[in-house]
Enzyme design. Structure first.
Site, PDB file in Angstrom:
ATOM      1  N   GLY A 374       0.788  -1.058  -0.068  1.00 29.54           N
ATOM      2  CA  GLY A 374       0.033  -0.180  -0.001  1.00 29.54           C
ATOM      3  C   GLY A 374       1.039   1.152   0.037  1.00 29.54           C
ATOM      4  O   GLY A 374       1.986   1.138  -0.039  1.00 29.54           O
ATOM      5  N   PRO A 375       0.266   2.603  -0.064  1.00 31.10           N
ATOM      6  CA  PRO A 375       1.001   3.765  -0.331  1.00 31.10           C
ATOM      7  C   PRO A 375       1.763   3.979   1.032  1.00 31.10           C
ATOM      8  O   PRO A 375       1.411   3.294   2.093  1.00 31.10           O
ATOM      9  CB  PRO A 375      -0.072   4.713  -0.468  1.00 31.10           C
ATOM     10  CG  PRO A 375      -1.340   4.006  -0.805  1.00 31.10           C
ATOM     11  CD  PRO A 375      -1.062   2.680  -0.245  1.00 31.10           C
ATOM     12  N   PRO A 376       2.716   4.951   1.074  1.00 29.17           N
ATOM     13  CA  PRO A 376       3.463   5.113   2.399  1.00 29.17           C
ATOM     14  C   PRO A 376       2.423   5.804   3.487  1.00 29.17           C
ATOM     15  O   PRO A 376       1.708   6.390   3.149  1.00 29.17           O
ATOM     16  CB  PRO A 376       4.616   6.148   1.863  1.00 29.17           C
ATOM     17  CG  PRO A 376       4.435   6.210   0.356  1.00 29.17           C
ATOM     18  CD  PRO A 376       2.995   5.646   0.123  1.00 29.17           C
ATOM     19  N   GLY A 377       2.869   5.416   4.696  1.00 27.66           N
ATOM     20  CA  GLY A 377       2.008   6.152   5.860  1.00 27.66           C
ATOM     21  C   GLY A 377       0.447   5.640   6.010  1.00 27.66           C
ATOM     22  O   GLY A 377      -0.172   6.239   6.897  1.00 27.66           O
ATOM     23  N   GLY A 379       0.254   2.642   7.712  1.00 29.66           N
ATOM     24  CA  GLY A 379       0.373   2.100   8.785  1.00 29.66           C
ATOM     25  C   GLY A 379       0.751   0.478   8.683  1.00 29.66           C
ATOM     26  O   GLY A 379       0.465  -0.294   9.417  1.00 29.66           O
ATOM     27  N   LYS A 380       1.484   0.098   7.745  1.00 24.07           N
ATOM     28  CA  LYS A 380       1.726  -1.017   7.359  1.00 24.07           C
ATOM     29  C   LYS A 380       2.786  -1.573   8.538  1.00 24.07           C
ATOM     30  O   LYS A 380       2.771  -2.490   9.009  1.00 24.07           O
ATOM     31  CB  LYS A 380       2.629  -1.203   5.942  1.00 24.07           C
ATOM     32  CG  LYS A 380       1.583  -0.856   4.913  1.00 24.07           C
ATOM     33  CD  LYS A 380       2.180  -0.961   3.379  1.00 24.07           C
ATOM     34  CE  LYS A 380       3.610  -0.020   3.348  1.00 24.07           C
ATOM     35  NZ  LYS A 380       2.909   1.286   2.991  1.00 24.07           N
ATOM     36  N   SER A 742      -4.661   3.342 -18.371  1.00 25.83           N
ATOM     37  CA  SER A 742      -6.274   3.745 -18.002  1.00 25.83           C
ATOM     38  C   SER A 742      -6.266   5.150 -18.262  1.00 25.83           C
ATOM     39  O   SER A 742      -7.455   5.825 -17.977  1.00 25.83           O
ATOM     40  CB  SER A 742      -6.077   3.641 -16.232  1.00 25.83           C
ATOM     41  OG  SER A 742      -5.166   4.596 -15.783  1.00 25.83           O
ATOM     42  N   LYS A 785      -8.117   5.586  -6.451  1.00 26.42           N
ATOM     43  CA  LYS A 785      -8.285   6.626  -7.560  1.00 26.42           C
ATOM     44  C   LYS A 785      -9.597   7.214  -7.038  1.00 26.42           C
ATOM     45  O   LYS A 785      -9.725   8.444  -7.100  1.00 26.42           O
ATOM     46  CB  LYS A 785      -8.526   5.976  -8.991  1.00 26.42           C
ATOM     47  CG  LYS A 785      -7.377   5.456  -9.695  1.00 26.42           C
ATOM     48  CD  LYS A 785      -7.615   4.780 -10.883  1.00 26.42           C
ATOM     49  CE  LYS A 785      -6.389   4.600 -11.702  1.00 26.42           C
ATOM     50  NZ  LYS A 785      -6.528   3.655 -13.144  1.00 26.42           N
TER      51      LYS A 785
HETATM   52  P1  ADP Z   1       3.936   2.560   6.256  1.00 24.20           P
HETATM   53  O1  ADP Z   1       4.703   1.671   6.908  1.00 24.20           O
HETATM   54  O2  ADP Z   1       2.532   2.261   5.740  1.00 24.20           O
HETATM   55  O3  ADP Z   1       4.667   3.631   5.445  1.00 24.20           O
HETATM   56  P2  ADP Z   1       3.357   3.597   9.045  1.00 24.20           P
HETATM   57  O4  ADP Z   1       3.217   2.353   9.468  1.00 24.20           O
HETATM   58  O5  ADP Z   1       5.019   3.939   9.215  1.00 24.20           O
HETATM   59  O6  ADP Z   1       3.034   3.540   7.549  1.00 24.20           O
HETATM   60  O7  ADP Z   1       2.575   4.633   9.366  1.00 24.20           O
HETATM   61  C1  ADP Z   1       2.870   6.115   9.487  1.00 24.20           C
HETATM   62  C2  ADP Z   1       2.208   6.452  10.963  1.00 24.20           C
HETATM   63  O8  ADP Z   1       1.019   6.558  10.843  1.00 24.20           O
HETATM   64  C3  ADP Z   1       2.360   5.584  12.189  1.00 24.20           C
HETATM   65  O9  ADP Z   1       2.738   6.548  13.002  1.00 24.20           O
HETATM   66  C4  ADP Z   1       1.086   4.844  12.334  1.00 24.20           C
HETATM   67  O10 ADP Z   1       0.834   4.917  13.765  1.00 24.20           O
HETATM   68  C5  ADP Z   1       0.029   5.915  11.779  1.00 24.20           C
HETATM   69  N1  ADP Z   1      -0.969   5.253  11.217  1.00 24.20           N
HETATM   70  C6  ADP Z   1      -1.325   4.831   9.964  1.00 24.20           C
HETATM   71  N2  ADP Z   1      -2.349   4.034   9.968  1.00 24.20           N
HETATM   72  C7  ADP Z   1      -2.837   4.242  11.036  1.00 24.20           C
HETATM   73  C8  ADP Z   1      -4.367   3.678  11.470  1.00 24.20           C
HETATM   74  N3  ADP Z   1      -5.034   3.160  10.904  1.00 24.20           N
HETATM   75  N4  ADP Z   1      -4.550   3.983  12.793  1.00 24.20           N
HETATM   76  C9  ADP Z   1      -3.604   4.465  13.666  1.00 24.20           C
HETATM   77  N5  ADP Z   1      -2.602   4.953  13.122  1.00 24.20           N
HETATM   78  C10 ADP Z   1      -2.143   4.838  11.832  1.00 24.20           C
END
Ligand code: ADP
Length: 851
Positions: A374-377, A379-380, A742, A785
């Protein structure tokens, strides 16, 4: 030798005057001759003489020969040595001279000088009776004793020398064979004596006296030798000891500290060995380690390999061969942890719980590796951390982005200088247990290089059938990775090598909607940021509308990372205010409160704490909590970064909004077209891939073939759209490479707008692949999208009909706010894209989201 040959020396002897050295009977001496008289003697007597007698000369010591033959002869030493000239060598360099080799025969005494020129000749008297030596002097008691004593010393001395040297062995034999009387002279010339001492021995004509004088010289030599041998021996012993412990050791410190250091090192190695023996490493590893420690013991510390081996052994001891944490797996608790830590992400959480449930039921699961894409940020990583938390395991993140060397994964062989174990083994060392959760971050960003393919190395790590005997090149022994729980993350599956992808179960983690982001911000991000900055909810208040403002105007992302950063920036700014406030007097006057309001820090009615009322007892400065409204937002974050520009940009014909998918989430994309006089050429800009270029050609071809139907004409009114016309299509964000089919429908719409002169509806976005016959084919990434279009405030979205099923994944509230047009052919697309439809036969279907 003269001894025993009963030589009688002539009574008239030519005299060789020497100053530097003393020739004793029985010894041989090489002397240089360059004074006029001595030269004359050599020339006229030695070189011309023919008989043996003519080679006998008298060597007078301690008398320098005058440099000129006109000078008078100096006083001659009274006693000299009759000698046999054995060799004469002449040379002209640097001045004419001879080198004489002479052997002493016996003492003589000058009776009378017969002539001085051209060389001195004297009448002499032989002092040592050469023949008498052979008979011995045994009759004389005292002499016997002396000679015996002398003999013992002489033997002692010679035996102290190295008998393996042939000359020494020969001397030892001579001691027994020679008459005792000859020994004082011979030994004096061998041992270390001064010229003066030799002269005294020469002058000691009486044998008894000679023995007496030479014994102390012998004793002195013996003592000297003893001392020398003693120091040599102790040095050798020391050397031997150093060699035994550590040859080649550099001696830099005093001997005491060096000893201490040696002891310490030795102790360390013993400790290390003990640790190795008591550690729970595998049998194979133990064998290797014991072999290495054996080598280490023999190795000098200065050797580069010493440090290398030692590091290796220390790592082997540190590795968690048998150490693990106990899993505490309880699905209900796991669900609570996941729910508490993360908002939304239902699909992901469901799958993770399934995975954990199976683990609970079946220990030692050789299940697939989960890969969150998935995209960055979104929560992966943080889900990975939560999984470790629910299992009670250690967590370790291994960033794989940009790794292009397989030894990063599998380590360097120990033959390399600076070799190290790979990241997997390093990670195990860091966590100290053999069953951690390893998060392999960014597996899609592995690169290939000449140093091998790291993805191939990962295959072995991730394969449950193989990883129980993973062999790191550095360790060179197998390590069991089967207890490690691997989770991978990626932004896209497109760049994950297929073999690696095959080993993983991909779980898509889509971006968040604005509403989800607001919830995440208020439930997780804001409390976390407050804690990070030492703030409390009584000190800062961020209303939901402000959060929405940050999301729409200051961030444009699928995840929440930028949002988190912006919230962090706000907290920092507030922290300054709060800290300043704490320095103020506990009771500020009302004017300050007023000022605070001017500074765009407003206090809402309901949030106003008691302390601001007339109560004198103020726990907080009166402007608390600081409310973050739009003014404050602008003050802290600066002017908005993104504006709602959609409607402005669609104010001209030839612009349409497409929807694109990138690894960073969905994006809206303005496709622009313009036409000009020309020769029918198509120019495409914006770094397009081949597939996208083909889409553009397809779109033009379809429009040209349908131009009559839609009444599309070029500038000169011809239905042949490319007649005398060039077309330029541009896709913004020119720096980003774009590809994929697309954009087909968007290009058609954009060109239709250009040639018809009509504006595309400003609230419509679209996506879909086209065919030459005008069909619209399904595309991927619909959820991302749609979310992007929703973020951008668009209301209607045209998607291929066959993508209808994908709409189910979209949150209900988002669907409610959007109108979906499901298009099967381009007619339908154009009809939906233009206000009042597009001329031509078409079937329009509005899809009001009620899924
Ligand atoms: P990724 O690994 O997908 O790039 P991160 O796991 O580092 O992203 O997430 C970035 C920040 O966003 C973290 O501090 C995370 O706790 C927060 N975050 C992302 N998704 C959620 C969520 N669904 N609920 C709570 N916090 C989230």
């Amino acid at each position: 030798m003269a001894a025993g040959s009963a030589i009688q020396i002539p009574t008239r002897l030519p005299l060789l005057l020497t100053h530097e050295s003393v020739l004793l009977p029985g010894s041989t001496m090489r002397t240089s001759v360059d004074s006029p008289r001595n030269m004359q003697l050599v020339r006229s007597r030695l070189l011309k003489g023919t008989s043996l007698r003519s080679t006998i000369i008298g060597v007078i010591p301690n008398t320098s020969d005058p440099t000129s033959d006109c000078d008078d002869l100096p006083n001659l030493h009274r006693i000299g040595t009759a000698a046999l000239a054995v060799q004469v060598v002449g040379s002209n360099w640097p001045k004419p001279h001879y080198t004489l080799l002479v052997t002493g025969l016996c003492r003589f005494q000058i009776l009378q000088l017969l002539k001085e020129k051209p060389y001195p000749v004297a009448e002499v008297q032989q002092l040592d009776r050469l023949e008498q030596f052979t008979n011995g002097h045994k009759s004389e008691e005292e002499l016997g004793e002396l000679s015996e004593q002398f003999y013992k010393y002489a033997v002692q001395l010679v035996e102290m020398l190295d008998m393996s040297v042939p000359a020494v062995a020969k001397l030892r034999r001579l001691l027994d064979n020679l008459p005792r009387e000859a020994l004082p002279d011979i030994l004096t010339s061998i041992i270390r004596t001064t010229n003066q001492e030799k002269l005294q021995i020469l002058d000691a004509v009486r044998l008894e006296e000679r023995f007496k004088m030479t014994i102390p010289l012998l004793v002195r030599q013996i003592e000297g030798l003893k001392l020398l041998q003693k120091t040599r021996k102790s040095k050798q012993d020391e050397d031997k000891r150093v060699v035994a412990i550590r040859p080649n050791r550099r001696i830099t410190h005093g001997s005491i500290t060096e000893d201490e250091e040696e002891e310490e090192d030795h102790d360390d190695i013993v400790m290390l060995e003990r640790k190795i023996r008591t550690s729970s490493m595998s049998e194979q590893a133990l064998k290797v380690c014991l072999k290495e420690i054996k080598r280490l013991k023999k190795m000098p510390q200065s050797m580069p390999e010493y440090a290398l081996t030692r590091n290796y052994l220390e790592l082997m001891v540190e590795l968690p061969w048998n150490k693990s944490t106990k899993d505490r797996l309880e699905i209900r608790a796991a669900r609570i942890v996941l729910d508490n830590d993360h908002y939304a992400m239902e699909k992901l959480k469901k799958r993770v719980l399934e995975y954990l449930a199976v683990r609970q039921l079946k220990n030692n699961l050789k299940g697939p590796i989960l890969c969150f894409v998935g995209p960055p940020g979104v929560g992966k990583t943080s889900v990975g951390r939560s999984i470790a938390k629910t299992l009670g395991r250690e967590f370790h993140r291994i960033a794989l982005g940009g790794v292009c060397d397989q030894s990063d994964i599998r380590g360097h062989r120990r033959t390399y200088v600076g070799s190290m174990p790979g990241r997997i083994i390093n990670g195990l060392k860091t966590v100290g247990v053999n069953n951690p959760v390893f998060l392999l971050d960014e597996v899609d960003k592995l690169a290939k290089s000449l140093q091998g393919d790291p993805a191939a190395a990962l295959l072995e790590v991730l394969d449950p059938e193989q990883n129980h005997s993973f062999t790191d090149h550095y360790l060179n022994v197998a390590f069991d990775l089967s207890q490690v729980l691997f989770i991978a993350t990626a932004n896209t599956t497109a760049t994950i090598p297929p073999a690696l992808l095959d080993r993983m179960e991909v779980i898509q983690v889509p971006g968040y909607t604005q509403e989800e982001k607001i919830e995440i911000a208020h439930r997780h991000l804001i409390p976390k940021q407050l804690e990070l900055h030492g703030l409390t909810p009584q000190q800062i208040q961020i209303p939901q509308v402000t959060t929405l403002g940050i999301i729409t105007r200051y961030t444009r992302e699928a995840g929440v990372r930028a949002l988190d950063r912006k919230l962090g920036a706000i907290c920092r700014a507030v922290a300054v205010k709060v800290a300043e406030g704490q320095h103020k007097e506990a009771k500020p006057d009302r004017a300050e409160v007023g000022e605070g309001e001017d500074c765009k820090e407003h206090i809402t009615e309901d949030a106003k704490p008691e302390s601001i009322s007339d109560t004198a007892d103020l726990a907080l400065p009166p402007e608390m909590p600081i409310l973050i409204d739009f003014h404050a937002l602008k003050d802290i974050l600066g002017p908005p970064l993104y504006d709602m520009e959609v409607s402005e940009r669609l104010s001209q014909p030839g612009v349409a909004i497409g929807l694109a998918w990138t690894p960073l989430g969905g994006e809206i994309m303005f496709v622009e077209a313009s036409r000009m006089d020309g020769e029918g050429q198509l120019t495409l800009t914006g770094q397009l891939g081949d597939v996208m270029k083909e889409s553009a050609h397809l779109a033009i071809s379809w429009l040209r073939s349908n131009a009559k139907r839609y009444q599309l004409t070029n500038a000169s009114g011809s239905f042949d759209l490319l007649d005398n016309t060039d077309i330029h299509l541009h896709f913004p964000a020119g720096a980003v490479t774009k590809d994929g089919p697309s954009a087909g429908v968007t290009i058609v719409t954009c060109l239709a707008s250009l040639f018809s002169g009509r504006l595309v509806c400003s609230d419509v976005a679209m996506t879909g692949e086209i065919t030459l016959r005008g069909l619209v084919l399904p595309v991927g990434g619909i959820k991302d999208k749609v979310l992007a279009a929703h973020r951008a405030g668009l209301k209607r979205i045209i998607i291929p009909q066959r993508n209808e099923k994908d709409l189910e994944e979209i949150a209900a509230h988002v669907r409610q706010e959007l109108t979906f047009v499901l298009a099967a052919c381009l007619d339908e697309v154009l009809n939906a894209a233009f206000d009042g439809g597009f001329a031509g036969r078409a079937r329009l279907e509005h899809f009001n989201s009620k899924l």
